[in-house]
Design a protein around this motif. Sequence first.
Motif, PDB file in Angstrom:
ATOM      1  N   GLY A   1      22.804   9.033  -5.514  1.00  0.00           N
ATOM      2  CA  GLY A   1      21.692   8.583  -6.347  1.00  0.00           C
ATOM      3  C   GLY A   1      20.614   7.909  -5.517  1.00  0.00           C
ATOM      4  N   LEU A   2      19.708   7.243  -6.212  1.00  0.00           N
ATOM      5  CA  LEU A   2      18.547   6.602  -5.597  1.00  0.00           C
ATOM      6  C   LEU A   2      18.790   5.116  -5.376  1.00  0.00           C
ATOM      7  N   PHE A   3      18.408   4.634  -4.170  1.00  0.00           N
ATOM      8  CA  PHE A   3      18.571   3.229  -3.804  1.00  0.00           C
ATOM      9  C   PHE A   3      17.226   2.698  -3.319  1.00  0.00           C
ATOM     10  N   ASP A   4      16.724   1.667  -3.979  1.00  0.00           N
ATOM     11  CA  ASP A   4      15.422   1.091  -3.647  1.00  0.00           C
ATOM     12  C   ASP A   4      15.493   0.396  -2.289  1.00  0.00           C
ATOM     13  N   ILE A   5      14.714   0.903  -1.341  1.00  0.00           N
ATOM     14  CA  ILE A   5      14.663   0.288  -0.009  1.00  0.00           C
ATOM     15  C   ILE A   5      13.295  -0.328   0.258  1.00  0.00           C
ATOM     16  N   THR A   6      12.460  -0.424  -0.770  1.00  0.00           N
ATOM     17  CA  THR A   6      11.122  -0.991  -0.600  1.00  0.00           C
ATOM     18  C   THR A   6      11.167  -2.385   0.025  1.00  0.00           C
ATOM     19  N   PRO A   7      12.063  -3.284  -0.412  1.00  0.00           N
ATOM     20  CA  PRO A   7      12.100  -4.609   0.225  1.00  0.00           C
ATOM     21  C   PRO A   7      12.374  -4.554   1.728  1.00  0.00           C
ATOM     22  N   LEU A   8      13.247  -3.654   2.179  1.00  0.00           N
ATOM     23  CA  LEU A   8      13.510  -3.512   3.619  1.00  0.00           C
ATOM     24  C   LEU A   8      12.249  -3.077   4.355  1.00  0.00           C
ATOM     25  N   VAL A   9      11.526  -2.145   3.756  1.00  0.00           N
ATOM     26  CA  VAL A   9      10.304  -1.631   4.376  1.00  0.00           C
ATOM     27  C   VAL A   9       9.240  -2.720   4.427  1.00  0.00           C
ATOM     28  N   GLU A  10       9.074  -3.437   3.332  1.00  0.00           N
ATOM     29  CA  GLU A  10       8.080  -4.512   3.295  1.00  0.00           C
ATOM     30  C   GLU A  10       8.424  -5.631   4.277  1.00  0.00           C
ATOM     31  N   ASP A  11       9.711  -5.956   4.416  1.00  0.00           N
ATOM     32  CA  ASP A  11      10.129  -6.973   5.392  1.00  0.00           C
ATOM     33  C   ASP A  11       9.841  -6.520   6.822  1.00  0.00           C
ATOM     34  N   ALA A  12      10.101  -5.251   7.110  1.00  0.00           N
ATOM     35  CA  ALA A  12       9.825  -4.724   8.454  1.00  0.00           C
ATOM     36  C   ALA A  12       8.329  -4.788   8.742  1.00  0.00           C
ATOM     37  N   LEU A  13       7.513  -4.454   7.759  1.00  0.00           N
ATOM     38  CA  LEU A  13       6.068  -4.527   7.946  1.00  0.00           C
ATOM     39  C   LEU A  13       5.621  -5.971   8.165  1.00  0.00           C
ATOM     40  N   ALA A  14       6.106  -6.882   7.340  1.00  0.00           N
ATOM     41  CA  ALA A  14       5.721  -8.297   7.471  1.00  0.00           C
ATOM     42  C   ALA A  14       6.108  -8.863   8.833  1.00  0.00           C
ATOM     43  N   SER A  15       7.277  -8.518   9.321  1.00  0.00           N
ATOM     44  CA  SER A  15       7.715  -9.058  10.608  1.00  0.00           C
ATOM     45  C   SER A  15       6.986  -8.425  11.790  1.00  0.00           C
ATOM     46  N   SER A  16       6.314  -7.310  11.558  1.00  0.00           N
ATOM     47  CA  SER A  16       5.596  -6.643  12.650  1.00  0.00           C
ATOM     48  C   SER A  16       4.229  -7.255  12.918  1.00  0.00           C
ATOM     49  N   ALA A  17       3.660  -7.908  11.928  1.00  0.00           N
ATOM     50  CA  ALA A  17       2.310  -8.480  12.016  1.00  0.00           C
ATOM     51  C   ALA A  17       1.249  -7.414  12.269  1.00  0.00           C
ATOM     52  N   VAL A  18       1.535  -6.164  11.944  1.00  0.00           N
ATOM     53  CA  VAL A  18       0.552  -5.084  12.085  1.00  0.00           C
ATOM     54  C   VAL A  18      -0.329  -5.071  10.838  1.00  0.00           C
ATOM     55  N   ASN A  19      -1.647  -5.084  11.053  1.00  0.00           N
ATOM     56  CA  ASN A  19      -2.597  -5.064   9.930  1.00  0.00           C
ATOM     57  C   ASN A  19      -3.093  -3.669   9.598  1.00  0.00           C
ATOM     58  N   ASP A  20      -3.217  -2.821  10.606  1.00  0.00           N
ATOM     59  CA  ASP A  20      -3.676  -1.452  10.402  1.00  0.00           C
ATOM     60  C   ASP A  20      -2.852  -0.523  11.271  1.00  0.00           C
ATOM     61  N   GLY A  21      -2.355   0.534  10.664  1.00  0.00           N
ATOM     62  CA  GLY A  21      -1.546   1.472  11.424  1.00  0.00           C
ATOM     63  C   GLY A  21      -0.761   2.393  10.527  1.00  0.00           C
ATOM     64  N   LEU A  22       0.397   2.795  11.020  1.00  0.00           N
ATOM     65  CA  LEU A  22       1.281   3.696  10.289  1.00  0.00           C
ATOM     66  C   LEU A  22       2.694   3.135  10.281  1.00  0.00           C
ATOM     67  N   LEU A  23       3.423   3.461   9.231  1.00  0.00           N
ATOM     68  CA  LEU A  23       4.813   3.053   9.105  1.00  0.00           C
ATOM     69  C   LEU A  23       5.607   4.294   8.748  1.00  0.00           C
ATOM     70  N   LEU A  24       6.688   4.519   9.472  1.00  0.00           N
ATOM     71  CA  LEU A  24       7.553   5.663   9.237  1.00  0.00           C
ATOM     72  C   LEU A  24       8.921   5.158   8.793  1.00  0.00           C
ATOM     73  N   VAL A  25       9.438   5.750   7.714  1.00  0.00           N
ATOM     74  CA  VAL A  25      10.790   5.457   7.233  1.00  0.00           C
ATOM     75  C   VAL A  25      11.604   6.735   7.414  1.00  0.00           C
ATOM     76  N   SER A  26      12.746   6.621   8.090  1.00  0.00           N
ATOM     77  CA  SER A  26      13.561   7.794   8.376  1.00  0.00           C
ATOM     78  C   SER A  26      15.041   7.470   8.182  1.00  0.00           C
ATOM     79  N   VAL A  27      15.787   8.481   7.764  1.00  0.00           N
ATOM     80  CA  VAL A  27      17.247   8.348   7.680  1.00  0.00           C
ATOM     81  C   VAL A  27      17.858   9.454   8.541  1.00  0.00           C
TER      82      VAL A  27
END
Length: 134
Positions: free
Chosen positions: A13-39
């Motif tokens: 089924g489906l598992f919400d990983i948005t919080p993990l992605v948002e935490d990774a973005l916040a800890s990166s301090a990147v303001n403009d760029g790209l984010l890739l999510v991969s399994v």
Amino acid sequence: MLKNFKLETDRSGLFDITPLVEDALASSAVNDGLLLVSVPHSTAAVTVVSPWDVLGLEDVHDEICRLVPTRIDFKHQYDTPQDAAGHVKAAIVGHSKSFFIDGGKLGLGHSQKIYLWEFDGPRSRNIQIKVMKS
């Protein structure tokens, strides 16, 4: 910056990983760029779905299962029929998604969330998130 996360799925089924992605973005301090999510798995995928009606999540999962049912006549049967069907579903949906980052915010619509889509659960899954500055 590459972040790795573990997720133990208790079912397909489906598992919400948005919080993990948002935490990774916040800890990166990147303001403009790209984010890739991969399994890095052949029976799991990454997708974007609206979670506001929980039955919609069920509909999405039910439809992929209708399109690619678990059956015993797949040519490849390494593990189980569920495993073979999972390979096909993951190939259709895709193992990664990319998002733009603008002003430190993830390029998602107000009703969108990012999901790991498990097709052969329960399993131990890795989620890789790469944040790139432009």
